[in-house]
Design a protein around this motif. Structure first.
Motif: not given
Length: 263
Positions: A147-166
């Motif tokens: 809904a908003s940036g304050s509700c967002m979770v997981g971005v850093e976790d996916f990046e740390a796992l090596g996601a090509g794009e997030v």
């Protein structure tokens, strides 16, 4: 007929229970046998103390499991009286849960690249899948919506796992793309480089991802949210309409072939 449920009662102790975003908490439980048994996409049914009138357990997916430490991490949104009580549990508190429940993701053996699409609190089961993909050496991209940036979770976790794009998307435009994550997901699918799609979140979102995947000719699985009251197929409260009839999410899901779901 589904095979007998693998779920068993496990006692647990709370290790950590704290907010990680607006209205979202991370709960870490010490339950060694469960941590060793969970597979990505499965769920647990937690007995939350504090209200003798509340007889039902709360079904929740998990974000990670550490068999060596004997811990399971669960991310959940506080949306009602039960999860409000859950948010009040402190380190050292104990209870029990039923798990592991259902069956999880089934990534094709020949998949070389996957697309993961999650909205809201649909992130945890997709994140634990990303951990498995990373361990298998399967490349993946991610579209996340909130809904908003304050509700967002997981971005850093996916990046740390090596996601090509997030790709981050918010309804109010406060972070990333202003709009639904189905739009960038459809854009990425049009590239034709994926062998598998996994999605979890609001049902209208998953329906759009399923349709886009079908148009692109890519196998898609969806993790559906239902009130899985008993967790082992006895109560019939978690029915999902499929092309082959009604099926219980707690036994035949919660992950389904998206083409089989009647959206």
């Amino acid at each position: 007929m589904p095979t007998p449920s693998p779920a068993r009662v496990h006692e647990f102790e709370v290790v950590l229970n704290e907010p990680i975003a607006d209205g979202v908490y991370a709960l870490v439980l010490h339950a060694p046998a469960l941590a060793a048994a969970l597979k990505p996409g499965q769920f647990v049914n937690i007995a939350v103390p504090g209200n003798a009138m509340s007889l039902l357990r709360i079904p929740l997916s998990y974000a990670s499991a550490d068999a060596e430490a004997g811990t399971v991490e669960i991310w959940y949104a506080v949306v009602g009286e039960g999860t409000e009580r859950l948010s009040q549990m402190k380190p050292g508190d104990t209870s029990d849960l039923l798990g592991p429940g259902g069956h999880g993701w089934t990534v094709p053996e020949d998949c070389q690249r996957a697309l993961l699409v999650a909205g809201g609190i649909g992130v945890p089961p997709v994140l634990c899948l990303a951990r498995e993909l990373a361990a298998r050496g399967v490349a993946f991209d991610v579209c996340l919506g909130a809904a908003s940036g304050s509700c967002m979770v997981g971005v850093e976790d996916f990046e740390a796992l090596g996601a090509g794009e997030v790709r981050v998307c918010t309804d109010d435009g406060s972070a990333g793309y202003h709009g639904f994550c189905t739009d960038p997901a459809a854009e990425l699918l049009a590239s034709g480089s994926y062998g598998y799609v996994a999605t979890c979140g609001p049902e209208p979102m998953m329906a759009k991802v399923a349709n886009a995947s079908a148009e692109a000719g890519v196998y898609c699985e969806a993790s559906l949210e239902r009130m899985m009251s008993c967790g082992f197929g006895a109560c019939s409260t978690c029915a999902v309409e499929t092309t082959s009839g009604m099926k219980g999410a707690c036994m035949c899901g919660p992950v389904f072939d998206a083409k089989e779901v009647v959206w």
